[in-house]
Design an enzyme around this catalytic site. Structure first.
Site, PDB file in Angstrom:
ATOM      1  N   LYS A 155       3.811 -15.308   3.077  1.00 57.92           N
ATOM      2  CA  LYS A 155       3.771 -16.116   1.857  1.00 57.92           C
ATOM      3  C   LYS A 155       5.228 -16.408   1.499  1.00 57.92           C
ATOM      4  CE  LYS A 155       1.643 -18.035  -1.683  1.00 57.92           C
ATOM      5  NZ  LYS A 155       0.770 -19.231  -1.549  1.00 57.92           N
ATOM      6  N   ASP A 162      -5.250  -6.648   5.852  1.00 61.56           N
ATOM      7  CA  ASP A 162      -6.454  -5.988   5.341  1.00 61.56           C
ATOM      8  C   ASP A 162      -7.474  -7.044   4.903  1.00 61.56           C
ATOM      9  OD1 ASP A 162      -8.186  -4.033   4.428  1.00 61.56           O
ATOM     10  OD2 ASP A 162      -7.151  -3.761   2.513  1.00 61.56           O
ATOM     11  N   ASP A 201     -11.146  -8.532   7.085  1.00 61.68           N
ATOM     12  CA  ASP A 201     -12.512  -8.524   6.538  1.00 61.68           C
ATOM     13  C   ASP A 201     -13.102  -9.930   6.628  1.00 61.68           C
ATOM     14  OD1 ASP A 201     -12.384  -5.799   5.774  1.00 61.68           O
ATOM     15  OD2 ASP A 201     -13.556  -6.226   3.967  1.00 61.68           O
ATOM     16  N   ASP A 205      -2.541 -18.108   2.391  1.00 65.33           N
ATOM     17  CA  ASP A 205      -3.665 -18.831   1.765  1.00 65.33           C
ATOM     18  C   ASP A 205      -4.209 -19.887   2.717  1.00 65.33           C
ATOM     19  OD1 ASP A 205      -1.192 -20.086   1.463  1.00 65.33           O
ATOM     20  OD2 ASP A 205      -1.554 -20.771  -0.594  1.00 65.33           O
ATOM     21  N   TYR A 211       0.814  -1.213   0.000  1.00 63.26           N
ATOM     22  CA  TYR A 211       0.000   0.000   0.000  1.00 63.26           C
ATOM     23  C   TYR A 211       0.847   1.261   0.000  1.00 63.26           C
ATOM     24  CZ  TYR A 211      -3.922  -3.126   1.092  1.00 63.26           C
ATOM     25  OH  TYR A 211      -4.868  -4.130   1.064  1.00 63.26           O
TER      26      TYR A 211
END
Ligand code: IPM
Ligand code: MG
Length: 354
Positions: free
Chosen positions: A190, A246, A250, A222, A141
């Site tokens: 990851k 982020d 959610d 994942d 970001y």
């Protein structure tokens, strides 16, 4: 006298923030805390009034306050702007960066009364009590972004950058938080693909030696997404980089019944920022439909973290729990047999119990 800067922002921010402010006004004096509130402009609303999503005046007011309560930013009216000028980037990300808020704490707790509100099975979500520690001022970001014309068409680049100190400080915070909870940290990365993740994992492993009482586990992002819905009770503290955090928060919000239930605290700088984890929800804005509980619970985090009033925070959480037990629901957590109420009524019901 302590100063709280109130930044309602856009969309439902204008409806949910006043409810949380009224909660603070009722609770703080009971615990000997005198608060004064000042309102500032941020997001699309600030663009409309001043031409800038994060006016210098707002940033200045943030720096002069003891805590900040924010609603949400962004909406269809400003979606056409170039990425760099959009409220999400030019206001929210810029504010987080400007204040040095590198750690975002998102507790995900299921109130028993909401076990049926989640789209996930009750027996899976029951007992969920985890915290995501999201790195907030680095990674994709904030990396360099650009577009280029190439032969085949356009090329877009977003850089994912992390340095050792950036990784160390967020991990230390997670280890320290875990020491106050059940003592387990899941570091999510990851590392099978990304170089930044490999540095992340090496750093986590090295730091773990300083925290012998904490159990550190590594998990690929994942797999974590899958494990969160398969068996959320295995998690206590999850620590991860900006974008993974982020996305995972959610997803994790559905373990608490609705994203309308997820509060957050952004810390690490001189002043902390408290905001719900959800966005400005333009589809329901201005209709008295939004769930104010995530913002009210963010205000509870403010009392606990900035003002060291754990009991005061607990009294808010208890009031929220009682309102839910009594069967009151906003639309997002509505279920058969419950009583549906609007944003303002939900706020009033919580305050009645304080
Ligand atoms: C959040 C939001 C923001 C983020 C957006 C609005 C920039 O999704 O707080 O999770 O990505 O951090
Ligand atoms: Mg988000």
């Amino acid at each position: 006298m302590a100063k709280v800067l109130v930044l309602p922002g856009d969309g439902i921010g204008q409806e949910i923030v006043p409810e949380a402010v009224k909660v603070l006004k009722k609770v703080a004096p009971k615990y000997g805390l005198e608060l004064e509130f000042e309102e500032g402009l941020i997001g699309g609303t600030a663009i409309d009034e001043t031409g800038k999503p994060l006016p210098e005046e707002t940033l200045e007011a943030c720096r002069e306050s003891d805590a900040i309560l924010l609603g949400a930013v962004g909406g269809p009216k400003w979606d056409h702007l170039p990425a760099k000028e959009r409220p999400e980037v030019a206001a929210l990300l810029a504010l987080r960066k400007g204040l040095g808020l590198y750690a975002n704490i998102r507790p995900c707790l299921l109130y028993p009364a909401l076990a049926d509100a989640s789209t996930l099975k009750k027996e899976v979500v029951a007992g969920t009590d985890l915290v995501v520690v999201r790195e907030l001022t680095g990674g994709l970001y904030f990396g360099e972004k650009r577009r280029e014309q190439v032969e085949e068409g356009e090329k877009a680049v977003d850089m994912l950058v992390y340095t050792t100190p950036e990784i160390e400080r967020i991990l230390r915070l997670a280890f320290e938080l875990a020491a106050k909870r059940s003592g387990k940290v899941t570091s999510v990365d990851k590392a099978n693909v990304l170089e930044s993740s490999r540095l992340w994992r090496e750093t986590a492993t090295r730091l773990a030696a300083d925290y012998p009482d904490i159990t550190l586990e590594h998990m690929y992002v994942d797999n974590c997404a899958m494990q969160l819905v398969r068996d959320p009770k295995q998690f206590d503290v999850i620590v991860t980089e900006n974008m993974f955090g982020d996305i995972l928060t959610d997803q994790a919000s559905m373990l608490s019944g609705s994203i309308g239930m997820l509060p957050s605290a952004s810390i690490g700088g001189a002043v902390a920022l408290y905001e719900p984890a959800h966005g400005s929800a333009p589809d329901i804005a201005g209709k008295n439909l939004a769930n104010p509980l995530a913002t009210i619970l963010s205000a509870a985090m403010m009392l606990e973290i900035t003002f060291d009033l754990e009991e005061a925070a607990q009294s808010i959480r208890k009031a929220v729990e009682e309102v839910l037990e009594a069967g009151y629901r906003t639309g997002d957590i509505m279920m058969p047999g419950a009583k549906q109420v609007g944003t303002d009524e939900m706020g009033a019901l919580v305050r009645e119990r304080l």
